[in-house]
Design a protein around this motif. Structure first.
Motif, PDB file in Angstrom:
ATOM      1  N   GLU A 212       0.876  -1.171   0.000  1.00  0.00           N
ATOM      2  CA  GLU A 212       0.000   0.000   0.000  1.00  0.00           C
ATOM      3  C   GLU A 212       0.911   1.218   0.000  1.00  0.00           C
ATOM      4  O   GLU A 212       1.560   1.525   0.995  1.00  0.00           O
ATOM      5  CB  GLU A 212      -0.905  -0.001   1.229  1.00  0.00           C
ATOM      6  CG  GLU A 212      -1.886   1.170   1.273  1.00  0.00           C
ATOM      7  CD  GLU A 212      -2.826   1.076   2.457  1.00  0.00           C
ATOM      8  OE1 GLU A 212      -3.533   0.051   2.567  1.00  0.00           O
ATOM      9  OE2 GLU A 212      -2.835   2.004   3.281  1.00  0.00           O
ATOM     10  N   LEU A 213       0.995   1.887  -1.145  1.00  0.00           N
ATOM     11  CA  LEU A 213       1.937   2.983  -1.326  1.00  0.00           C
ATOM     12  C   LEU A 213       1.360   4.276  -0.782  1.00  0.00           C
ATOM     13  O   LEU A 213       0.249   4.685  -1.159  1.00  0.00           O
ATOM     14  CB  LEU A 213       2.269   3.166  -2.810  1.00  0.00           C
ATOM     15  CG  LEU A 213       2.822   1.943  -3.555  1.00  0.00           C
ATOM     16  CD1 LEU A 213       3.133   2.315  -5.005  1.00  0.00           C
ATOM     17  CD2 LEU A 213       4.058   1.394  -2.867  1.00  0.00           C
ATOM     18  N   ILE A 276      -1.541  -1.260  -4.161  1.00  0.00           N
ATOM     19  CA  ILE A 276      -2.672  -0.475  -3.686  1.00  0.00           C
ATOM     20  C   ILE A 276      -2.187   0.949  -3.470  1.00  0.00           C
ATOM     21  O   ILE A 276      -1.128   1.162  -2.877  1.00  0.00           O
ATOM     22  CB  ILE A 276      -3.237  -1.057  -2.377  1.00  0.00           C
ATOM     23  CG1 ILE A 276      -3.754  -2.486  -2.608  1.00  0.00           C
ATOM     24  CG2 ILE A 276      -4.342  -0.171  -1.810  1.00  0.00           C
ATOM     25  CD1 ILE A 276      -4.130  -3.214  -1.331  1.00  0.00           C
ATOM     26  N   LEU A 277      -2.938   1.915  -3.962  1.00  0.00           N
ATOM     27  CA  LEU A 277      -2.550   3.320  -3.839  1.00  0.00           C
ATOM     28  C   LEU A 277      -3.332   3.998  -2.722  1.00  0.00           C
ATOM     29  O   LEU A 277      -4.557   3.873  -2.639  1.00  0.00           O
ATOM     30  CB  LEU A 277      -2.810   4.077  -5.147  1.00  0.00           C
ATOM     31  CG  LEU A 277      -2.130   3.570  -6.415  1.00  0.00           C
ATOM     32  CD1 LEU A 277      -2.362   4.562  -7.544  1.00  0.00           C
ATOM     33  CD2 LEU A 277      -0.647   3.328  -6.199  1.00  0.00           C
ATOM     34  N   ASP A 278      -2.620   4.723  -1.890  1.00  0.00           N
ATOM     35  CA  ASP A 278      -3.246   5.607  -0.906  1.00  0.00           C
ATOM     36  C   ASP A 278      -3.592   6.905  -1.633  1.00  0.00           C
ATOM     37  O   ASP A 278      -2.705   7.619  -2.098  1.00  0.00           O
ATOM     38  CB  ASP A 278      -2.260   5.871   0.230  1.00  0.00           C
ATOM     39  CG  ASP A 278      -2.917   6.463   1.463  1.00  0.00           C
ATOM     40  OD1 ASP A 278      -3.986   7.084   1.319  1.00  0.00           O
ATOM     41  OD2 ASP A 278      -2.357   6.320   2.561  1.00  0.00           O
ATOM     42  N   PHE A 352      -7.298   0.713  -3.912  1.00  0.00           N
ATOM     43  CA  PHE A 352      -7.114   2.056  -3.380  1.00  0.00           C
ATOM     44  C   PHE A 352      -7.452   2.086  -1.898  1.00  0.00           C
ATOM     45  O   PHE A 352      -8.390   1.431  -1.449  1.00  0.00           O
ATOM     46  CB  PHE A 352      -8.007   3.066  -4.107  1.00  0.00           C
ATOM     47  CG  PHE A 352      -7.830   3.076  -5.596  1.00  0.00           C
ATOM     48  CD1 PHE A 352      -6.815   3.820  -6.183  1.00  0.00           C
ATOM     49  CD2 PHE A 352      -8.662   2.326  -6.419  1.00  0.00           C
ATOM     50  CE1 PHE A 352      -6.639   3.826  -7.553  1.00  0.00           C
ATOM     51  CE2 PHE A 352      -8.499   2.333  -7.791  1.00  0.00           C
ATOM     52  CZ  PHE A 352      -7.482   3.088  -8.367  1.00  0.00           C
ATOM     53  N   ARG A 353      -6.674   2.878  -1.175  1.00  0.00           N
ATOM     54  CA  ARG A 353      -7.003   3.214   0.204  1.00  0.00           C
ATOM     55  C   ARG A 353      -7.342   4.702   0.203  1.00  0.00           C
ATOM     56  O   ARG A 353      -6.539   5.534  -0.194  1.00  0.00           O
ATOM     57  CB  ARG A 353      -5.826   2.899   1.124  1.00  0.00           C
ATOM     58  CG  ARG A 353      -6.066   3.259   2.607  1.00  0.00           C
ATOM     59  CD  ARG A 353      -5.498   4.625   2.932  1.00  0.00           C
ATOM     60  NE  ARG A 353      -5.514   4.926   4.359  1.00  0.00           N
ATOM     61  CZ  ARG A 353      -5.225   6.115   4.866  1.00  0.00           C
ATOM     62  NH1 ARG A 353      -4.870   7.126   4.078  1.00  0.00           N
ATOM     63  NH2 ARG A 353      -5.262   6.321   6.147  1.00  0.00           N
ATOM     64  N   PHE A 354      -8.557   5.056   0.611  1.00  0.00           N
ATOM     65  CA  PHE A 354      -9.057   6.416   0.513  1.00  0.00           C
ATOM     66  C   PHE A 354      -8.796   7.168   1.816  1.00  0.00           C
ATOM     67  O   PHE A 354      -9.393   6.873   2.853  1.00  0.00           O
ATOM     68  CB  PHE A 354     -10.555   6.417   0.193  1.00  0.00           C
ATOM     69  CG  PHE A 354     -10.870   5.911  -1.187  1.00  0.00           C
ATOM     70  CD1 PHE A 354     -11.151   6.793  -2.218  1.00  0.00           C
ATOM     71  CD2 PHE A 354     -10.885   4.548  -1.460  1.00  0.00           C
ATOM     72  CE1 PHE A 354     -11.441   6.332  -3.499  1.00  0.00           C
ATOM     73  CE2 PHE A 354     -11.173   4.075  -2.732  1.00  0.00           C
ATOM     74  CZ  PHE A 354     -11.441   4.973  -3.755  1.00  0.00           C
ATOM     75  N   ASP A 355      -7.912   8.140   1.756  1.00  0.00           N
ATOM     76  CA  ASP A 355      -7.588   8.977   2.901  1.00  0.00           C
ATOM     77  C   ASP A 355      -8.816   9.785   3.327  1.00  0.00           C
ATOM     78  O   ASP A 355      -9.521  10.359   2.486  1.00  0.00           O
ATOM     79  CB  ASP A 355      -6.441   9.920   2.517  1.00  0.00           C
ATOM     80  CG  ASP A 355      -6.050  10.863   3.626  1.00  0.00           C
ATOM     81  OD1 ASP A 355      -5.554  10.378   4.655  1.00  0.00           O
ATOM     82  OD2 ASP A 355      -6.256  12.085   3.460  1.00  0.00           O
TER      83      ASP A 355
END
Length: 715
Positions: A212-213, A276-278, A352-355
């Motif tokens: 998870e970047l 996975i993108l932050d 995706f990880r949603f901030d």
């Protein structure tokens, strides 16, 4: 001196009508079509830049459905460009157009150049917010790059690893390899460095299935950080939602970061690791009403941001970063969805990880589970198929929404973090909440049909103490951030093992390393999806800094010169045990029911130190610090891909968070005929020198220890 001209022979003298779709700048083989949405603009100038910085302005003559567009024959890949948007400047009414400011295309596929802290990047005259600043910002802000990339994917595709098999590794692209001795110096801190075999092999050995970047959308630093001689290291200050952050590219060429990012994804996929993108879609780098004018603020301020109804010169701020994107507006929602689809289809990312995801779910004020944001994602044939992780909170009223996101979504489980920290720090909180967290948090995720993997379990993350610091510092040490140690969380649910900070006391050091192993064992033996923070497996310290967002230096970078090899081996061993044991990573919640044909065992049972199953009074005893969790592998409630029932070994996990050694009773038949000790946090690597099988009955359990025992049954 930078020159400005209307046109030259090297560039087209006229702009053809072109097309309003797609938005952004797209090369078709002979020319480039540009399209920019602005409902409030009176005119739009496309600005093209020569290699020497000479600017050529072209007025876009065509508008279709509020999209300004044109086509320029002969303009192709590598061309630098931006926009100047004409319109009203009336902050009191939310309008902030200022053609003196060069604006980045929000759909730019690559970004070139740095932001420099200069007065001209602000849209208003210093001390007079009602007056537009007339200075040209072009020399001090980044530009877009026309990109055409025909990357050879060679059959690469998303991996779609099942959630129940997933182990996430949260990592910063730059910090991962800046100090790695086996990565060539030219590649350190880059996408290519992250894809280097030396780092990929570390991930594989660790048992990681997904990275998870931290944010890789192009970002810039906040003026307040730059004014202190610092930068935004974490990257939660996005400016370009379609562009890989240029500073993470080893190529240094215009648009080369796109190819390099794709090559990184391809290399990680080849190793079986998802990407996975932050992502930070809740706010942008333009900040508050006092922030710079870099893109959306000058294109259509009221069309992109949530403005306060009582004072449109100010922004509604649910993020703590000065502004909030207005996802209620169709064009903003379309931009976010276009961005998500682009990263999946063109860049091959896996999720995706949603901030601060709660900020995206606000319709009017409250967080709305039925908001358009959720509706569109759930119906999208591309985005709905990838991994979706919410950070389920923002800073607004009612923003803490752990357990309240709808199906399809997983969540960073903040309650898991808090409970595990409380237990191992010695807080007298009992074991009732711990039992929920160990078994997938059914109290949070079961009622709406979600599964245990909806819980992304974590003890540490980029934001906060590292694991080593969690057990070494009672107080944060953020002086290097230049905010007089006021920033960062002050209530960390931690314990320093009796001494604050560094020590050479062998007893304290031994306790600290065991406490780190206790946290990590709890994490990887829990049902749900574990997330490791990069460096925790190495013993990384930030010297007590629990808010290192602005520390682009050795404080934040992984230190490969002082690796705790025993700890790394311990984590690898834990991950391997988890991978081999389906009962530890179930994708259905436990029932606690008796299993037919087993003589009375249950799929899940809880034991008190005395050997009996926990009673109602035990569950509400805040002084209880020791618990046994029995998992029967014959009661797994899911099937393999061919429909066959999954059967696994059975395990008994003992967690003793108390300081004292005590005697616990290992239950006998029908639960077990004996037990093999598989892993203990008493040992530096978790492994015993030889296989140890013990009969049911009393056994001494060290204080502050986790044991994993495999059930032995007679044939």
């Amino acid at each position: 001196m930078r020159q400005v001209t209307e046109s030259t022979s090297a560039l087209p003298a006229e702009v053809w009508p072109g097309s309003p779709a797609p938005l952004g700048a797209h090369w078709d083989g002979t020319g480039t079509n540009v399209a920019l949405w602005s409902a409030a603009a009176h005119a739009v100038d496309l600005c093209l830049f020569d290699a020497d910085g000479t600017e050529h302005r072209q007025r876009l003559q065509e508008t279709t459905h509020q999209v300004w567009h044109g086509r320029l024959s002969g303009v192709g890949p590598g061309q630098l460009y931006g926009y100047r948007v004409h319109g009203p400047y009336d902050p009191a009414r939310g309008a902030r157009h200022n053609p003196a400011k060069l604006l980045l295309d929000p759909y730019a596929r690559a970004v070139h150049g740095e932001q420099t802290l200069h007065p001209s990047i602000f849209g208003f005259a210093e001390g007079h917010p009602e007056v537009p600043d007339a200075r040209d910002s072009a020399p001090f802000v980044p530009r877009g790059v026309v990109v055409h990339d025909s990357f050879p994917w060679d059959g690469d595709r998303r991996l779609a690893t099942p959630w129940s098999d997933t182990v996430i590794y949260e990592v910063h692209v730059k910090g991962a390899t800046m100090r790695h001795p086996e990565v060539p110096p030219a590649l350190r801190g880059t996408y290519a460095g992250l894809a280097h075999p030396a780092f990929v092999e570390h991930l594989v050995a660790l048992g990681v299935t997904a990275v998870e970047l931290l944010p890789v959308h192009h970002f810039v630093s906040e003026p307040h950080a730059l004014s202190r001689g610092l930068t935004n290291y974490w990257g939660y200050n996005s400016l370009g939602y379609f562009a890989p952050h240029a500073a993470y590219s080893a190529t240094g060429s215009r648009g080369g970061q796109v190819t390099e990012f794709k090559a990184m994804v391809k290399s990680l996929h080849a190793a079986g690791i998802e990407v996975i993108l932050d992502v930070v879609y809740n706010h942008t780098a333009e900040g508050s009403h006092t922030g710079p004018t870099l893109s959306l603020k000058g294109i259509d301020n009221g069309g992109y941001y949530r403005l306060q109804a009582e004072d449109p010169s100010r922004y509604t701020d649910y993020t703590g970063c000065g502004n909030t994107l207005d996802v209620r507006r169709p064009q903003v929602l379309a931009m976010l969805m276009d961005s998500l689809r682009y990263w999946v289809t063109e860049m091959h990312v896996d999720g995706f990880r949603f901030d601060l995801a709660s900020a995206l779910a606000r319709s009017l004020h409250d967080v709305d589970r039925l908001s358009a944001f959720f509706d569109v994602i759930h119906q999208d044939p591309v985005v709905s198929t990838v991994k979706l992780i919410a950070e389920p909170w923002d800073i607004g009223e009612g923003g803490y929404q752990v357990g309240n996101f709808p199906p399809l979504w997983t969540e960073w489980n903040g309650k898991y973090r808090d409970t595990v920290r409380d237990v191992w720090s010695g807080a007298r909180v009992g074991v009732r909440d711990l039992a929920y967290r160990l078994t997938g948090s059914s109290d949070l995720y079961r009622s709406d049909g979600r599964k245990p993997f909806a819980s992304i379990n974590f003890v540490t993350a980029h934001d906060g103490f590292t694991m080593a610091d969690l057990v070494a510092y009672q107080q944060k040490r953020n002086e290097a951030n230049g905010e007089d140690n006021r920033d960062g969380e002050s209530h960390n649910r931690n314990w320093n093992c009796g001494v604050e900070g560094p020590t050479d006391d062998p007893a304290v050091l031994a306790l600290r390393t065991r406490q780190v192993r206790n946290h990590l064992a709890t994490l990887l033996l829990s049902t749900g999806v574990p997330m490791l923070t990069a460096g925790d497996e190495l013993g990384r310290t930030q010297l007590g800094n629990n808010n290192a967002y602005c520390q682009d230096n050795e404080i934040s970078w992984l230190d490969w010169s002082s690796v705790d090899d025993d700890l790394r081996a311990f984590v690898s061993r834990l991950a391997a045990i988890r991978h081999a044991a389906p009962v530890l990573r179930q994708d259905a919640f436990f029932e606690g029911h008796e299993l037919p044909g087993t003589g009375g065992t249950r799929d899940l049972a809880w034991f008190a130190p005395g050997g009996g199953q926990l009673t109602s009074s035990d569950w509400f005893d805040n002084q209880l610090q020791t618990i046994g969790m029995y998992l029967d592998g014959r009661g797994i409630r899911h099937r393999d891909e061919r429909g066959r029932p999954v059967v696994d070994d059975s395990y008994l996990i003992w967690l003793n968070a108390g300081a004292d050694e005590l005697t616990v009773q290992l239950p006998g038949p029908p639960w077990a005929d004996g037990y093999e000790l598989v892993l203990t946090t008493d040992e530096p690597t978790g492994a015993l020198p030889r296989t140890t099988v013990v009969p049911p009955g009393p056994i001494r359990l060290e204080g502050r220890t986790v044991w994993l025992l495999r059930v032995v049954r007679r044939p």
